[in-house]
Write a protein that holds these residues in place. Structure first.
Motif, PDB file in Angstrom:
ATOM      1  N   ILE A  38       0.090  -8.945   6.822  1.00  0.00           N
ATOM      2  CA  ILE A  38       1.485  -8.145   6.762  1.00  0.00           C
ATOM      3  C   ILE A  38       1.099  -7.002   5.808  1.00  0.00           C
ATOM      4  CG2 ILE A  38       3.853  -8.341   5.851  1.00  0.00           C
ATOM      5  CD1 ILE A  38       3.465 -11.354   6.067  1.00  0.00           C
ATOM      6  N   LEU A  39       1.461  -5.851   6.356  1.00  0.00           N
ATOM      7  CA  LEU A  39       1.574  -4.487   5.717  1.00  0.00           C
ATOM      8  C   LEU A  39       2.918  -4.428   5.133  1.00  0.00           C
ATOM      9  CD1 LEU A  39      -0.066  -2.056   4.474  1.00  0.00           C
ATOM     10  CD2 LEU A  39       0.355  -0.993   6.699  1.00  0.00           C
ATOM     11  N   ARG A  40       3.091  -4.143   3.884  1.00  0.00           N
ATOM     12  CA  ARG A  40       4.546  -3.687   3.445  1.00  0.00           C
ATOM     13  C   ARG A  40       4.382  -2.135   2.561  1.00  0.00           C
ATOM     14  NH1 ARG A  40       6.514  -9.349   1.455  1.00  0.00           N
ATOM     15  NH2 ARG A  40       7.077 -10.087   3.302  1.00  0.00           N
ATOM     16  N   ASP A  41       5.381  -1.389   2.856  1.00  0.00           N
ATOM     17  CA  ASP A  41       5.470  -0.246   2.151  1.00  0.00           C
ATOM     18  C   ASP A  41       5.521  -0.149   0.703  1.00  0.00           C
ATOM     19  OD1 ASP A  41       6.017   0.718   5.228  1.00  0.00           O
ATOM     20  OD2 ASP A  41       7.972  -0.250   4.817  1.00  0.00           O
ATOM     21  N   PHE A  42       4.760   0.640  -0.083  1.00  0.00           N
ATOM     22  CA  PHE A  42       4.930   0.727  -1.309  1.00  0.00           C
ATOM     23  C   PHE A  42       4.689   2.072  -1.859  1.00  0.00           C
ATOM     24  CE2 PHE A  42       4.124   0.113  -5.700  1.00  0.00           C
ATOM     25  CZ  PHE A  42       5.155  -0.860  -6.187  1.00  0.00           C
ATOM     26  N   PRO A  43       5.440   3.091  -1.277  1.00  0.00           N
ATOM     27  CA  PRO A  43       5.164   4.592  -1.472  1.00  0.00           C
ATOM     28  C   PRO A  43       5.330   5.060  -2.823  1.00  0.00           C
ATOM     29  CG  PRO A  43       7.462   4.275  -0.517  1.00  0.00           C
ATOM     30  CD  PRO A  43       6.846   2.910  -0.350  1.00  0.00           C
ATOM     31  N   PHE A  44       4.446   5.873  -3.545  1.00  0.00           N
ATOM     32  CA  PHE A  44       4.149   6.330  -4.751  1.00  0.00           C
ATOM     33  C   PHE A  44       5.081   7.632  -4.773  1.00  0.00           C
ATOM     34  CE2 PHE A  44       0.443   4.248  -6.259  1.00  0.00           C
ATOM     35  CZ  PHE A  44       1.013   3.227  -6.679  1.00  0.00           C
ATOM     36  N   ASP A  45       5.314   8.148  -3.677  1.00  0.00           N
ATOM     37  CA  ASP A  45       5.658   9.502  -3.827  1.00  0.00           C
ATOM     38  C   ASP A  45       6.692   9.806  -2.430  1.00  0.00           C
ATOM     39  OD1 ASP A  45       3.680  10.779  -1.788  1.00  0.00           O
ATOM     40  OD2 ASP A  45       2.416  10.186  -3.504  1.00  0.00           O
ATOM     41  N   PRO A  46       7.428  11.069  -2.429  1.00  0.00           N
ATOM     42  CA  PRO A  46       8.278  11.338  -0.968  1.00  0.00           C
ATOM     43  C   PRO A  46       7.394  11.436   0.035  1.00  0.00           C
ATOM     44  CG  PRO A  46       9.155  12.621  -2.997  1.00  0.00           C
ATOM     45  CD  PRO A  46       7.731  11.969  -3.656  1.00  0.00           C
ATOM     46  N   ILE A  47       5.915  12.045   0.049  1.00  0.00           N
ATOM     47  CA  ILE A  47       5.331  12.288   1.011  1.00  0.00           C
ATOM     48  C   ILE A  47       4.621  11.096   1.748  1.00  0.00           C
ATOM     49  CG2 ILE A  47       3.017  13.483   1.849  1.00  0.00           C
ATOM     50  CD1 ILE A  47       5.312  15.236   1.015  1.00  0.00           C
ATOM     51  N   ALA A  48       4.394  10.105   0.750  1.00  0.00           N
ATOM     52  CA  ALA A  48       4.071   8.810   1.438  1.00  0.00           C
ATOM     53  C   ALA A  48       5.207   8.016   2.030  1.00  0.00           C
ATOM     54  CB  ALA A  48       3.583   7.799   0.112  1.00  0.00           C
TER      55      ALA A  48
ATOM     56  N   ALA B 106       0.753  -1.251  -0.092  1.00  0.00           N
ATOM     57  CA  ALA B 106      -0.124  -0.105   0.039  1.00  0.00           C
ATOM     58  C   ALA B 106       0.933   1.250   0.014  1.00  0.00           C
ATOM     59  CB  ALA B 106      -0.759  -0.162   1.374  1.00  0.00           C
ATOM     60  N   SER B 107       0.454   2.421  -0.632  1.00  0.00           N
ATOM     61  CA  SER B 107       0.822   3.902  -0.463  1.00  0.00           C
ATOM     62  C   SER B 107      -0.070   4.693   0.556  1.00  0.00           C
ATOM     63  CB  SER B 107       0.921   4.357  -1.762  1.00  0.00           C
ATOM     64  OG  SER B 107       1.650   5.635  -1.794  1.00  0.00           O
ATOM     65  N   LEU B 108       0.704   5.371   1.092  1.00  0.00           N
ATOM     66  CA  LEU B 108      -0.332   6.264   2.287  1.00  0.00           C
ATOM     67  C   LEU B 108      -0.816   7.508   1.605  1.00  0.00           C
ATOM     68  CD1 LEU B 108       1.950   6.232   5.367  1.00  0.00           C
ATOM     69  CD2 LEU B 108      -0.341   5.536   5.339  1.00  0.00           C
ATOM     70  N   THR B 109      -0.548   7.819   0.224  1.00  0.00           N
ATOM     71  CA  THR B 109      -1.172   8.654  -0.599  1.00  0.00           C
ATOM     72  C   THR B 109      -2.101   7.937  -1.584  1.00  0.00           C
ATOM     73  OG1 THR B 109       0.997   8.975  -1.864  1.00  0.00           O
ATOM     74  CG2 THR B 109       0.769  10.496  -0.118  1.00  0.00           C
ATOM     75  N   CYS B 110      -2.546   6.941  -1.247  1.00  0.00           N
ATOM     76  CA  CYS B 110      -3.422   6.036  -2.335  1.00  0.00           C
ATOM     77  C   CYS B 110      -4.721   6.374  -1.825  1.00  0.00           C
ATOM     78  CB  CYS B 110      -2.612   4.614  -2.462  1.00  0.00           C
ATOM     79  SG  CYS B 110      -4.166   3.598  -3.044  1.00  0.00           S
ATOM     80  N   ALA B 111      -5.552   6.950  -2.500  1.00  0.00           N
ATOM     81  CA  ALA B 111      -7.081   6.888  -2.034  1.00  0.00           C
ATOM     82  C   ALA B 111      -7.612   5.670  -1.860  1.00  0.00           C
ATOM     83  CB  ALA B 111      -7.904   7.933  -2.731  1.00  0.00           C
TER      84      ALA B 111
END
Length: 241
Positions: free
Chosen positions: A102-112, A71-76
């Motif tokens: 299990i949650l794995r980081d997959f950020p799309f951008d620097p803010i995420a 998931a990405s934290l900037t993904c609606a």
């Protein structure tokens, strides 16, 4: 202000690595059924290998079903899953010992990336609490004109001082963990949008409503392939090349 720019520039390296790395998508096997089963087992084993700092998990590691969520934290759409589906998954399957999550980081951008770093810095016991807050308050920090300042304001509400927040954003080990998860998700497992789930090794893309997601968990509990009757397609956010 200069420090925030430096933080964002560093986090942008994750996105650059993903863009350069491209996608590696597993194609269908031309081997026998036995070979397919071996390939499936090897793939599942590889999926279960954690990052350098370990995985962030909920539930019993010996549960019959494992759900891995990129998931990405900037993904609606990820926020929608967190708000609408995750509470039911936790109540009925994670807390009852049926699902290991299990949650794995997959950020799309620097803010995420910065948001994930903050959650990791909060520690294992508070990690998922921070993730929940960041998703539920996504509009108040992720898409504003001053996202780093707004993220810092949320961090203060969670007990971070300005000094501890800034130290977190400079934590190279956490940054490397996030980069590792994101790059490996793309190149090894073919993650190309969020949310992407692997349910006992089978890929499901998109934020499905509970009415569609729960039957996949039930199929996995029954030992059936979740693709056997077709998998519904959920809403997802594609990774930008």
């Amino acid at each position: 202000m200069n420090q925030n720019r430096a933080i964002l520039a560093g986090a942008a390296a994750v996105i650059l690595v993903l863009a350069i790395g491209g996608y590696f998508i597993f194609g269908p096997s031309n081997g026998s059924g036995a070979e397919d089963q071996v390939d499936r087992s090897a793939f599942e084993e590889e999926l279960m290998v954690p990052g350098p700092l370990g995985d962030m998990t909920m539930g019993d590691p010996d549960a019959p079903v494992t759900v891995i969520d990129y998931a990405s934290l900037t993904c609606a759409h990820c926020a929608s899953f967190e708000i609408n589906t995750m509470p039911l998954l936790k109540e009925h399957y994670i807390d009852t010992g049926k699902v290991y999550y299990i949650l794995r980081d997959f950020p799309f951008d620097p803010i995420a990336t910065a948001g994930f770093m903050l959650a990791h810095c909060a520690g294992p016991e508070r990690y998922f609490g921070f993730i929940g807050v960041l998703f539920r308050q996504q509009q108040s920090w992720a898409f504003t004109q001053t996202p780093m300042e707004d993220l810092k304001a949320l961090a203060r509400q969670g007990g971070f001082s300005e000094e501890s927040f800034d130290a977190c954003m400079k934590d190279q080990k956490i940054f490397d963990q996030i980069k590792h998860n994101a790059l490996r998700g793309t190149k090894t497992f073919g993650v190309r949008s969020t949310p992407t789930f692997f349910i006992n090794g089978e890929k499901v893309e998109g934020a499905l409503p509970w009415s569609d997601f729960e039957p996949l968990i039930q199929k996995a509990l029954a030992g059936r392939g979740i693709d056997s009757e077709g998998t519904p397609e959920g809403m997802s956010t594609p990774m930008q090349e």
